[in-house]
Design an enzyme around this catalytic site. Structure first.
Site, short mmCIF file in Angstrom:
data_model
loop_
_atom_site.label_atom_id
_atom_site.label_comp_id
_atom_site.label_asym_id
_atom_site.label_seq_id
_atom_site.Cartn_x
_atom_site.Cartn_y
_atom_site.Cartn_z
N SER A 119 0.82 -1.21 0.00
CA SER A 119 0.00 0.00 0.00
C SER A 119 0.85 1.25 0.00
O SER A 119 0.43 2.31 -0.47
CB SER A 119 -0.84 0.07 1.28
N HIS A 140 -0.86 -2.96 -7.17
CA HIS A 140 -1.60 -2.53 -5.98
C HIS A 140 -3.09 -2.70 -6.20
O HIS A 140 -3.74 -1.89 -6.86
CB HIS A 140 -1.27 -1.06 -5.68
N GLU A 152 -3.17 -0.62 -9.51
CA GLU A 152 -2.11 0.33 -9.89
C GLU A 152 -0.82 -0.45 -10.11
O GLU A 152 -0.46 -1.29 -9.28
CB GLU A 152 -1.92 1.38 -8.80
N ASN A 191 -4.03 6.08 -3.27
CA ASN A 191 -3.83 6.25 -1.83
C ASN A 191 -3.45 7.66 -1.47
O ASN A 191 -3.77 8.14 -0.39
CB ASN A 191 -2.80 5.25 -1.31
N1 LIG Z 1 -6.16 -4.24 3.69
C1 LIG Z 1 -6.29 -3.41 2.67
O1 LIG Z 1 -7.31 -2.69 2.52
C2 LIG Z 1 -5.21 -3.32 1.63
C3 LIG Z 1 -3.94 -3.85 1.88
N2 LIG Z 1 -2.98 -3.76 0.91
C4 LIG Z 1 -1.63 -4.32 1.13
O2 LIG Z 1 -1.68 -5.73 0.90
C5 LIG Z 1 -0.77 -6.40 1.77
C6 LIG Z 1 -1.55 -7.37 2.64
O3 LIG Z 1 -2.47 -6.65 3.38
P1 LIG Z 1 -3.70 -7.38 4.07
O4 LIG Z 1 -4.16 -8.50 3.19
O5 LIG Z 1 -4.65 -6.33 4.48
O6 LIG Z 1 -3.00 -7.98 5.38
P2 LIG Z 1 -3.52 -9.16 6.31
O7 LIG Z 1 -2.89 -8.93 7.61
O8 LIG Z 1 -4.99 -9.31 6.19
O9 LIG Z 1 -2.89 -10.45 5.59
C7 LIG Z 1 -1.50 -10.61 5.55
C8 LIG Z 1 -1.26 -12.11 5.50
O10 LIG Z 1 0.14 -12.31 5.35
C9 LIG Z 1 0.50 -13.43 6.14
N3 LIG Z 1 1.92 -13.39 6.39
C10 LIG Z 1 2.59 -12.58 7.22
N4 LIG Z 1 3.91 -12.88 7.16
C11 LIG Z 1 4.04 -13.87 6.24
C12 LIG Z 1 5.13 -14.58 5.72
N5 LIG Z 1 6.37 -14.35 6.14
N6 LIG Z 1 4.90 -15.51 4.78
C13 LIG Z 1 3.64 -15.75 4.35
N7 LIG Z 1 2.55 -15.10 4.81
C14 LIG Z 1 2.78 -14.18 5.75
C15 LIG Z 1 -0.33 -13.30 7.39
O11 LIG Z 1 -0.42 -14.53 8.05
C16 LIG Z 1 -1.66 -12.83 6.80
O12 LIG Z 1 -2.50 -13.92 6.49
C17 LIG Z 1 -0.07 -5.30 2.58
O13 LIG Z 1 1.12 -4.95 1.93
C18 LIG Z 1 -1.09 -4.15 2.51
O14 LIG Z 1 -0.48 -2.88 2.65
C19 LIG Z 1 -3.21 -3.19 -0.33
C20 LIG Z 1 -4.46 -2.68 -0.61
C21 LIG Z 1 -5.52 -2.68 0.35
O1 LIG Z 2 -8.18 1.44 -0.21
C1 LIG Z 2 -7.54 0.44 -0.56
O2 LIG Z 2 -8.00 -0.69 -0.67
C2 LIG Z 2 -6.09 0.64 -0.91
O3 LIG Z 2 -5.92 1.90 -1.47
C3 LIG Z 2 -5.16 0.63 0.23
O4 LIG Z 2 -3.99 0.35 0.02
C4 LIG Z 2 -5.62 1.12 1.55
O5 LIG Z 2 -4.79 2.16 1.97
C5 LIG Z 2 -5.50 0.06 2.60
O6 LIG Z 2 -4.16 -0.26 2.75
C6 LIG Z 2 -6.12 0.50 3.90
O7 LIG Z 2 -7.46 0.16 3.84
#
Ligand SMILES: NC(=O)C1=CN([C@@H]2O[C@H](COP(=O)(O)OP(=O)(O)OC[C@H]3O[C@@H](n4cnc5c(N)ncnc54)[C@H](O)[C@@H]3O)[C@@H](O)[C@H]2O)C=CC1
Ligand SMILES: O=C(O)[C@@H](O)C(=O)[C@H](O)[C@@H](O)CO
Length: 311
Positions: A119, A140, A152, A191
């Site tokens: 993100s 992204h 993105e 973002n």
């Molecule tokens: N949550 C959101 O709205 C958004 C998040 N992102 C990005 O996407 C990425 C993931 O975010 P989320 O899915 O929200 O996080 P999350 O916390 O829901 O999921 C992350 C997953 O990665 C796993 N994990 C952590 N360390 C690990 C490793 N070493 N090997 C394998 N798996 C591992 C965790 O167990 C977890 O299941 C981040 O970089 C975040 O910034 C991008 C757009 C939107």
């Molecule tokens: O809004 C989203 O899904 C993405 O732009 C993001 O990366 C957000 O910042 C997310 O990480 C937090 O909800």
């Protein structure tokens, strides 16, 4: 033989990204650190697909076929065996991402694309953790990944055109709308725009200008109503650049310039009131069922909006 892809991290974003690949006919391998996280991811994907059946965008057979394209593993080597495209969607922590990239580069072929769903980290920052940078790229996705069309795409100084082209082709193949940035910039496009708006929303709430529900309604019934079809720049053409000159120049001096979130939001973060993932945030949710209802309602709206936009 379906192409093999891998999604690292089966959480909020990873499960939805894996679902997209499976629905598009790829053999997708989901990797996470615990079987329970992978089981939860499969359950979330199944629920997502059930809603799409309810909204008549897929059939029961489509769901069954998609689920057959998904495999899970807590063994990285197994998860990337034969893969052509790796999407990294693990926690937004550079140390975790770098540790994974390091393990990955030991076991995948040199032409396997490594695409991060970060993100906030720039491709420059991410490239510090990758040896072969010409195959590193940012893709992204937006939450929920299986429904929001935008992805993105950010290339690094060494990312080859072939990698960019392959990435865009894959994203289009899984039904997304890729936007390739011309420059690497923190926060990319959406973002940066979202952060500016959310900062102002926090400011309005902190200064008791309106209730949280009404601040959100001011967007969903106003600019947000338009933004599903007309972006901010086209909006300024429709409104008149002379008017928007006044709007920007008259308001810029009074907009929030805070570089920290307001104390009341900080207090919520520190006390673990993070929103739907903890049951309480800026809004209060009666119980887990209400949260699930709100998420189902959100996704139903998004599916119906997507149908309208595809017309
Ligand atoms: N949550 C959101 O709205 C958004 C998040 N992102 C990005 O996407 C990425 C993931 O975010 P989320 O899915 O929200 O996080 P999350 O916390 O829901 O999921 C992350 C997953 O990665 C796993 N994990 C952590 N360390 C690990 C490793 N070493 N090997 C394998 N798996 C591992 C965790 O167990 C977890 O299941 C981040 O970089 C975040 O910034 C991008 C757009 C939107
Ligand atoms: O809004 C989203 O899904 C993405 O732009 C993001 O990366 C957000 O910042 C997310 O990480 C937090 O909800």
């Amino acid at each position: 033989m379906p192409e093999k892809v891998t999604v690292l991290g089966a959480g909020t974003m990873g499960h939805g990204i894996a679902q997209l690949y499976a629905q598009a006919g790829y053999d997708v391998q989901m990797y996470d650190i615990k079987d329970e996280f992978l089981e939860k991811a499969i359950e979330r994907i199944s629920n997502n697909l059930d809603m799409m059946i309810q909204e008549q965008t897929i059939t029961e057979e489509d769901k069954n076929v998609a689920l057959q394209h998904i495999s899970t593993s807590t063994d990285l080597k197994e998860a990337v065996s034969g893969t052509r495209f790796v999407t990294e969607a693990v926690s937004e922590n550079l140390k975790i991402k770098f540790e994974l990239f390091s393990q990955l580069e030991e076991i995948v072929d040199e032409d396997v694309i490594i695409a991060s769903n970060t993100s906030t980290f720039s491709i420059k920052e991410l490239s510090e953790g990758v040896k072969k940078n010409d195959r590193l790229i940012i893709t992204h996705f937006f939450n929920p990944a299986h429904l929001v069309p935008l992805v993105e795409v950010v290339k690094g100084p060494e990312t080859s055109q072939e990698i960019i082209d392959r990435t865009v082709d894959v994203l289009k193949a899984i039904g997304k709308k890729p936007v390739v940035l011309k420059k690497d910039i923190p926060g990319l496009i959406a973002n940066r725009l979202q952060a500016a708006l959310v900062r102002e929303a926090f400011y309005l709430l902190d200064n008791d200008v309106a209730e949280a529900e009404d601040i959100d309604l001011a967007i969903t019934a106003g600019p947000g109503f338009r933004w599903a079809f007309i972006g901010p720049l086209e909006t300024s053409d429709f409104g008149g650049l002379d008017i928007w000159k006044s709007v920007v120049e008259n308001l810029a001096p009074v907009l929030s310039k805070d570089e920290k979130i307001p104390p009341f939001v900080e207090e919520k973060v520190q006390s673990g009131n993070l929103g739907t993932k903890t049951g309480n945030g800026l809004f209060t949710y009666a119980d887990h069922e209400e949260i699930q209802r709100r998420i189902r309602e959100r996704d139903e709206y998004f599916i119906r909006l997507a149908k309208i936009k595809e017309q």
